[in-house]
Design an enzyme around this catalytic site. Sequence first.
Site, short mmCIF file in Angstrom:
data_model
loop_
_atom_site.label_atom_id
_atom_site.label_comp_id
_atom_site.label_asym_id
_atom_site.label_seq_id
_atom_site.Cartn_x
_atom_site.Cartn_y
_atom_site.Cartn_z
N LYS A 1 0.86 -1.19 0.00
CA LYS A 1 0.00 0.00 0.00
C LYS A 1 0.88 1.23 0.00
CE LYS A 1 -4.12 1.79 0.38
NZ LYS A 1 -3.73 2.58 -0.81
N LYS B 1 4.75 2.52 8.45
CA LYS B 1 3.57 3.35 8.73
C LYS B 1 2.33 2.46 8.89
CE LYS B 1 3.55 7.04 6.35
NZ LYS B 1 3.36 8.00 5.24
N LYS C 1 5.27 1.91 -2.93
CA LYS C 1 5.32 3.30 -3.38
C LYS C 1 5.63 3.33 -4.86
CE LYS C 1 4.88 7.45 -1.58
NZ LYS C 1 4.05 7.83 -0.42
N THR D 1 -5.04 12.97 6.00
CA THR D 1 -3.64 13.11 6.42
C THR D 1 -3.51 14.28 7.39
OG1 THR D 1 -2.89 12.16 4.36
CG2 THR D 1 -1.28 13.47 5.58
N ASN E 1 -2.10 19.56 -0.21
CA ASN E 1 -3.14 18.84 0.52
C ASN E 1 -2.85 18.77 2.02
OD1 ASN E 1 -3.89 16.03 1.75
ND2 ASN E 1 -5.44 16.40 0.21
N SER F 1 -7.30 5.39 3.69
CA SER F 1 -7.18 4.56 2.50
C SER F 1 -7.59 3.12 2.82
CB SER F 1 -5.73 4.55 1.99
OG SER F 1 -5.53 5.63 1.11
P1 NAD Z 1 0.80 18.33 -2.61
O1 NAD Z 1 1.29 18.15 -3.97
O2 NAD Z 1 -0.66 18.55 -2.40
O3 NAD Z 1 1.56 19.57 -1.94
C1 NAD Z 1 2.95 19.71 -1.90
C2 NAD Z 1 3.24 21.16 -1.50
O4 NAD Z 1 4.64 21.30 -1.27
C3 NAD Z 1 2.87 22.19 -2.56
O5 NAD Z 1 2.26 23.30 -1.95
C4 NAD Z 1 4.23 22.59 -3.15
O6 NAD Z 1 4.23 23.91 -3.66
C5 NAD Z 1 5.07 22.49 -1.90
N1 NAD Z 1 6.51 22.42 -2.16
C6 NAD Z 1 7.19 21.72 -3.10
N2 NAD Z 1 8.50 21.98 -3.02
C7 NAD Z 1 8.65 22.87 -2.01
C8 NAD Z 1 9.75 23.54 -1.44
N3 NAD Z 1 11.00 23.31 -1.91
N4 NAD Z 1 9.54 24.40 -0.41
C9 NAD Z 1 8.30 24.63 0.05
N5 NAD Z 1 7.22 24.02 -0.45
C10 NAD Z 1 7.38 23.16 -1.46
O7 NAD Z 1 1.33 17.09 -1.77
P2 NAD Z 1 0.79 16.52 -0.38
O8 NAD Z 1 -0.13 15.41 -0.68
O9 NAD Z 1 0.34 17.62 0.51
O10 NAD Z 1 2.14 15.87 0.19
C11 NAD Z 1 3.10 16.62 0.91
C12 NAD Z 1 3.96 15.68 1.72
O11 NAD Z 1 3.11 14.94 2.58
C13 NAD Z 1 4.75 14.64 0.91
O12 NAD Z 1 5.97 14.36 1.57
C14 NAD Z 1 3.86 13.42 0.96
O13 NAD Z 1 4.60 12.23 0.78
C15 NAD Z 1 3.32 13.55 2.37
N6 NAD Z 1 2.09 12.79 2.58
C16 NAD Z 1 0.93 13.11 1.93
C17 NAD Z 1 -0.20 12.33 2.15
C18 NAD Z 1 -1.53 12.64 1.52
O14 NAD Z 1 -2.49 11.91 1.78
N7 NAD Z 1 -1.65 13.69 0.74
C19 NAD Z 1 -0.15 11.25 3.05
C20 NAD Z 1 1.04 10.98 3.70
C21 NAD Z 1 2.16 11.76 3.45
#
Ligand code: NAD
Length: 420
Positions: A75, A99, A111, A195, A226, A354
Amino acid sequence: MNVETMVQHANPFLNAQRQLLTAVDQLGLDRAVYEVLKEPERVVVVSIPVRMDDGSLRTFIGYRSQHTLVTGPAKGGIRFHPDVTLDEVKALSMWMTFKCAVMQLPFGGGKGGVVCNPKAMSRGELERLSRGYVRAIASVLGPELDIPAPDVYTDAQVMGWMMDEYSRIVGKDQPGVITGKPLVLGGSAGRSEATAFGCVVAARETARHQGWELEGATAVIQGYGNAGSISARMLHELGVRIIAVSDSTGTAYDPRGMDPVALLAHKRRTGSVRGFPGSQEIPPEELLTLKCDILIPAALENVITAQNAPKIQARLVVEAANGPTTPEADPILFKRGITVVPDILANAGGVTVSYFEWVQNLNRWYWSEEKVNRRLERAMVQACQRVFRLADHHRVNLREAAYMAALERVAAALKARGWV
Ligand code: NAD
């Protein structure tokens, strides 16, 4: 910094292996457990030819890593980003194993990623890429084998295309092959907020464990997608002041606090958090070292390092992102009394819902948002309590305790299957 350290910074997979080895030794487990888990069970590398809007053909590289299936089907999310590497995908798949285990979900870790710049692609190009990726890896996907989900720069629409493509390939409706889908295709209520909701519950529980409440606290958030933007909104609803945020294009800082909903509307309108009315722009590297109660890295890996860890002034670091703190930075923060709520616990709300989505898909029986949130909150509180107990008992930091909680479960599965 010596060369080896630099390589490790650049290589999240070496970081992940090191964390695994530390946890195996701390629990006094057989080194065979490390031997089995140090490499993914299966890695698939594919090339995906895509017809671009201008008529040309471009080939994209995609990866899928299944770290282990001993605790259930793999997953984990799929990332669309220009910097995706095989080692990053392998590391992220290993973190997913832990996790899922820390949350006691019946999954192993997986992944995926595609090297691409989705911001420079049209909707049609993205759809063809998403479908092409699924066609390329369809033989290793399935509701009982490997169940992807969204990650950086992939969303519910991408999941919808992928589910549709997989269902067409196998010739039957298969909502359980992927999670984070649009509601109408079998997505779960509450998935897009899960999340962030989990992060906020983890922050609240950790603060309470330390004898303080979030109300009246200040927060700094790196990444306004997100996880970052919804965490900001939920913290704000609990009375937390959001004093600084950033995205890939810039920063917004206002010590009086900003309205996260208006900030998101500004970002949607202008394409950046920069220039939010009343805020000032600060250099991105200064954001992480601002004085605040809660720091939430919610963007990419390796942003809290041995260089900036001595300057971090937060009370709590809540890792919404995966792998934002390097192994060198961890002990520095621990010694300075800064508590890090580790990624495998802090951002586990997404994979937990999920799991709920997958259960609903298999049963074709859907829950209310209230039921989803109630079960998620309970799962997060219980996981936090398990981790706090181990941390207090072994006098280790929360990351080490979370790895111990997770590894105990994975090692028990390996033993029960007769692998070690
Ligand atoms: P997303 O694409 O919705 O958002 C990513 C954000 O990070 C954007 O606002 C982007 O502009 C910003 N970003 C990118 N590079 C950057 C930088 N150098 N400095 C500052 N900001 C920057 O992605 P997300 O889903 O919010 O995921 C963000 C993190 O959370 C990732 O590490 C992801 O693996 C982790 N995560 C997300 C989820 C989920 O359900 N969405 C679950 C677990 C972990």
